[in-house]
Design an enzyme around this catalytic site. Sequence first.
Site, mmCIF file in Angstrom:
data_model
loop_
_atom_site.group_PDB
_atom_site.id
_atom_site.type_symbol
_atom_site.label_atom_id
_atom_site.label_comp_id
_atom_site.label_asym_id
_atom_site.label_seq_id
_atom_site.Cartn_x
_atom_site.Cartn_y
_atom_site.Cartn_z
ATOM 1 N N ARG A 1 -17.125 -99.446 30.977
ATOM 2 C CA ARG A 1 -17.167 -100.036 32.313
ATOM 3 C C ARG A 1 -17.918 -101.365 32.293
ATOM 4 N NH1 ARG A 1 -15.960 -98.975 37.697
ATOM 5 N NH2 ARG A 1 -14.927 -97.027 37.165
ATOM 6 N N GLU B 1 -20.753 -97.111 44.665
ATOM 7 C CA GLU B 1 -21.423 -97.923 43.656
ATOM 8 C C GLU B 1 -21.449 -99.426 43.912
ATOM 9 O OE1 GLU B 1 -20.763 -95.941 39.444
ATOM 10 O OE2 GLU B 1 -19.017 -95.753 40.731
#
Lengths: 763, 486
Positions: A311, A718
């Site tokens: 990520r 997030e």
Amino acid sequence: MNNTRAILNHESALAHVTGSAKFIDDIPEIPGTLCAHVYRSTEAHARIMSYDIGEALKTEGVHAILKANDIPGKNNMGPVVHDETCLAESIVNFRGEAIFLIAADTNEACIKAASLIKVEYELLPAIFTIEEAIHHQSFFGDGRKISCGDSKTALQESPLLIEGEFRSGGQEHWYLETQACLCIPDENNEMQVFSSSQNPAETQSIIAEVLGLDKHLVRVEVKRMGGAFGGKETQAAHVAAWSALLAKFTGRPVKIRLNRRDDQKFTGKRHPFLTQYKAGFDKNGHLLAVEMKLFSNAGATTDLSWAIMERAMFHADNAYYCPNMNITAMVCKTNLPSNTAFRGFGGPQGMAVIEHIMDAISAKTGIAPFEVRKLNFYGNTGKYTHYGQEVKNIHLQRMAIELETLASLAQRQSAIKDFNINNKSVKRGLAVSPVKFGISFTTTHLNQAGALMNIYQDGSIMVSHGGTEMGQGLHTKIRQIAATELGIEVDKIRVSATHTDHVPNTSATAASSGTDLNGMAVQDAARKLKTRLHSIAVKLLKADTSPEKEICYDNSRVFIADNPEKFIPFNELIQKAYFERISLSATGFYKTPDIHFDKNSGKGQPFHYFAFGMAATEVEVDMHSGMVKILRTDILHDAGNSINPEIDKGQIAGGYIQGCGWCIFEEIKYDQKGNILNFSPDTYKIPTMGDMPVDFNIHLLGHNYHEGTIFGSKAVGEPPFMLALSAWLAIRQAIEAKAGKEKALKLQIPATNEAILRCILAE
Amino acid sequence: MNQDNSSIQFLLGNVLQNITFGPDSILQPCSSILDYLRTHRQLKGSKEGCREGDCGACTIVVGSLDNEGQMQYNALNSCLIMLPFLHGKQLICIEHIAINENSRLRLHPVQQLIIDKFGSQCGFCTPGVIMSLFGIYKSTEKPKATELKQILTGNLCRCTGYKPIFEAALDVIDLVNHDHFSEDEANTIEQLQRIKNSNLHLKTNNQEYFRPSNFNDALLIRKSHPDIKTAFGFTDAAHQILDKPENRTSILDLSGSNHNQLLENKDHWVLQSGITFTELRKYGLKIPLIKELTDVFASLQIRNMASLAGNLASASPVGDSIPVLMALNAKVRLASAHQNREMYVRDFITGYRQTQLKSNELIDNIIIPKPSVNQYFRYFKTSRRHDVDISSVSLAAMIDLDGGIIKDIRIFFGGMAATTLMAVKTSESLQGKPFSKDNFTIAESMIGKDFSPISDARSSEKGRILMARGLMSKLYESIIPKTDHE
Ligand SMILES: Cc1cc2nc3c(=O)[nH]c(=O)nc-3n(C[C@H](O)[C@H](O)[C@H](O)COP(=O)(O)OP(=O)(O)OC[C@H]3O[C@@H](n4cnc5c(N)ncnc54)[C@H](O)[C@@H]3O)c2cc1C
Ligand code: FES
Ligand code: FES
């Protein structure tokens, strides 16, 4: 009636404010419940030469002391790679690794017994930092690469170049509720588990494997967590496996709740990163080429480190298009407790580097930082990422324009200039940073969810789904989705505790995907039920049966679309359906369509969509103490067509402040021997109310229905975390006003007061 | 000595409790209120987030009678306070503030506000937050909006980013104090008045716990029990006491000794040792100097319990009051059952967490000379976080200025050595010199000669030197008129 976008309070709010909301440690104890203690390695890397638990076993009140070879099943609790033992065998790989488990009547007896255990170690060389790992070539796996274009040539041909190293630090989750689990052994080898876990299915798997049982014998229930932030995605399974082992052996309920200090010392944290970068650009500020080599400090086991690194690699572009990129990565193996998921999941670490590069471009070209950023936004000159996914529905340009007005950026920049001319010992800075965050698990198969919906004869409904509630408001949104779908009051919907008996094989509630996935699964269940109810509704409404006539569910009534006056109450329909012997229980399922990613080629479509955000933060920095005050923050965030705007704003405020902690003063310190120095809230500081911006404004991007998601909403857990990068960048602006661009660029993450003083006073 | 009492009486909510301690008691007197509630009463609403006074998840409100016999309410960390503290008081926790009316739940206004503002996410911090808001609601003098953040820094929340909690607090200060506690207040006062304020002597098989009701009796206990663990607010001592059973076999709790007066004469202020930082803050009106100290000290919950004497006696190198008292040239008066002695605070502290205090002595009071008009006192602290943080480095200075010349200067630093120390060379370099930027720059460069600080969890050695230099600049700038800035 429409329950989406309603002001609907948190589903547990009443229980929260009255203190009746139960967390693991609040569950009334069954008499006979045992206390437990984990005996841990005092060495960071050592061979266990011998041990003696004889005296300890004799301690009054002690029921069991377990060691690795007592484990009936597999000695593993590694979630992805099976490289993490439940109890150490011959080698310990980090300080705090579990060696023995003690169960006793009282905590005192546990501690007494622990003090009588003797272990002899032969010390092995230990490494703690990324630099040491690189030196010793201590890595997990072979490294990864994602690239596009030809960065090598492009760098050579770039008119302007920068290169250097950039570091960002770790972060302790500091969920208010520490890791906890209660295991109650039941008849026929069953184990009932109450866990504070983001991932009940995995907790079930690990317990089943450790105990050598079939999974169906392990029942895991998660009512709620007192915060998680990724820290309970894999590592909640540790206390669960340990308490299950002890419960199995003693036949008694066993509860383990880590105390704060142990939780801080021994559980994983956000990965610290070191990045070596090169960037090429032209004098107009256009990014032409980027090379990055990312290193993360994973600690002693793999845990989720590779997914996190992936990520970070996916987000090394943040919101900026670059035609030539080469991102490579290594995950470092060290002798620290294994680092793990933490809100943003590598995203912040990747983005921080490109934001640093943007500042450096600004410094070299003399173009204002925000202008450089705007120039390079996706959508101007390109829209394909380095992994080949097209960025669609780009909101960046629109957000920049709206934020400039909302935050009066131009006026304030000039006011700050004046302020800085007139003040020598305090300086102000204002910075804007964008966020583009990819939504989906990057491990494709995890993008699935299930739900169970039961309608009872009185028309009240129980919904269970695979997601867990950790404060993010998932259950609240699920209630809204179910109520909207069935046209009834939210009060008629109860969302049960997450339970592996209700919905099997679920994914962790993570990657911000809780509502996206589970909401869809709940909608699917509701729609299945409506399909079953269709014929009886048609019969009761005496409607003609042509399929075009849609049956509507609204206002607790059921009617034909063009004739709302003629209706049957929802609960009557259900009654009738029951007598007609129609099944009133359905499962729902969802898998995210059209996503794929090929790890070998580094290409694909890993994300369902991107969520965008932008923040402008103004800070004031005391040049003598390095202490920072956030004066004003304006956030414009893209939550799609928000299902619950107040809950989404809560995620944004919370994520931003947590991000400020990471960017500014949360810092994990180790001594030379790898001992964590700040393992209590006395020395590890998370933000207090005093750190909130004096003026804190949060706006959701309006008129923003997103196709292909539940009710057009977007994930919001997030992305806001990374909006806090604007606070760090603003501190740089303030430093620049005192000490110039070059020194300001030295500021990395975290920008502690000490780091700030070092920058200002650097020779 | 006063009559001893082997039991404690207090109100839990509005129900009178009487706990008698004897050989076979399961409940031990040296138990935290949090453990009492959660384990012995099965009241699980108050949460344990840290057990060390930092997070506020365990916050409770304790009502007690003030000097005028009126109720006063204080928010406290139940994880740090021992049960006997409750004697003669009313313990209010999260379970008490909503009431059942005709089997319907009537929420307290502060609870409703948190719901309406979306002030709870995971809900773990929420009971503590509610109790802090309740404390604000019940305060006789409502804080100003600008003070709210400081008041709520003792409640950590990792989820909300504080915005909704702050917004709820803004509304709380506008509410009129009228709830079921105020309705019942006369009755509460009457019940509390009936509880005798006697010496507590609580003895079980494992523990002996004294909580004398006056200072002289405390001295007698010190005399007859030389090894007794002594504490006032327990905000520093609770750690050692709760961590190890052997540290709680014999306890002297000074918090009931009614030794909290501020006395004043022409030249001095005399602070009795039982003054808490909250009281000190109130007295701050009378002692302007002390404001600088109390403004940066801990959280409300801690200030409500922590005493100045405890801060001094803990002799921590980063204790806030120590450099302050040293720079002020304060003395400490030590008392024993037989005699008293006085010494300068700078002599009282002898090393890292070491003092001249003898096993039969207690700090009786702290004597602060009043500064003259030409004397400038300053206190600054540098910490990682603005609020509820121990300093990395602190500076306290007293400067005597005479027509722009530094007649006398004493600069003390905390955090730069194992104890708070005077920066001798730094101070000397300024002695007799004109008060100028140049002279301060020279002085700054002397810090490295005075100290070689350590690296620890808070800061590195180099960082501390930089911070100390920064504080010197602050000192300079805080005294010259603003227009004179470099
Ligand atoms: C969350 C938190 C934040 C804090 N923040 C700060 C801060 O910002 N600045 C700071 O300086 N400190 C801080 N502290 C430390 C602590 O609160 C202070 O040192 C406090 O002043 C101690 O007072 P007390 O009454 O609680 O002492 P106790 O803990 O009761 O006692 C401390 C010591 O003093 C002795 N003692 C107490 N009274 C007497 C007396 N009359 N005579 C002789 N000896 C006595 C005790 O025997 C013991 O050894 C903090 C603590 C916590 C838990
Ligand atoms: S439990 Fe954290 S302050 Fe008491
Ligand atoms: S709501 Fe989770 S810690 Fe405050």
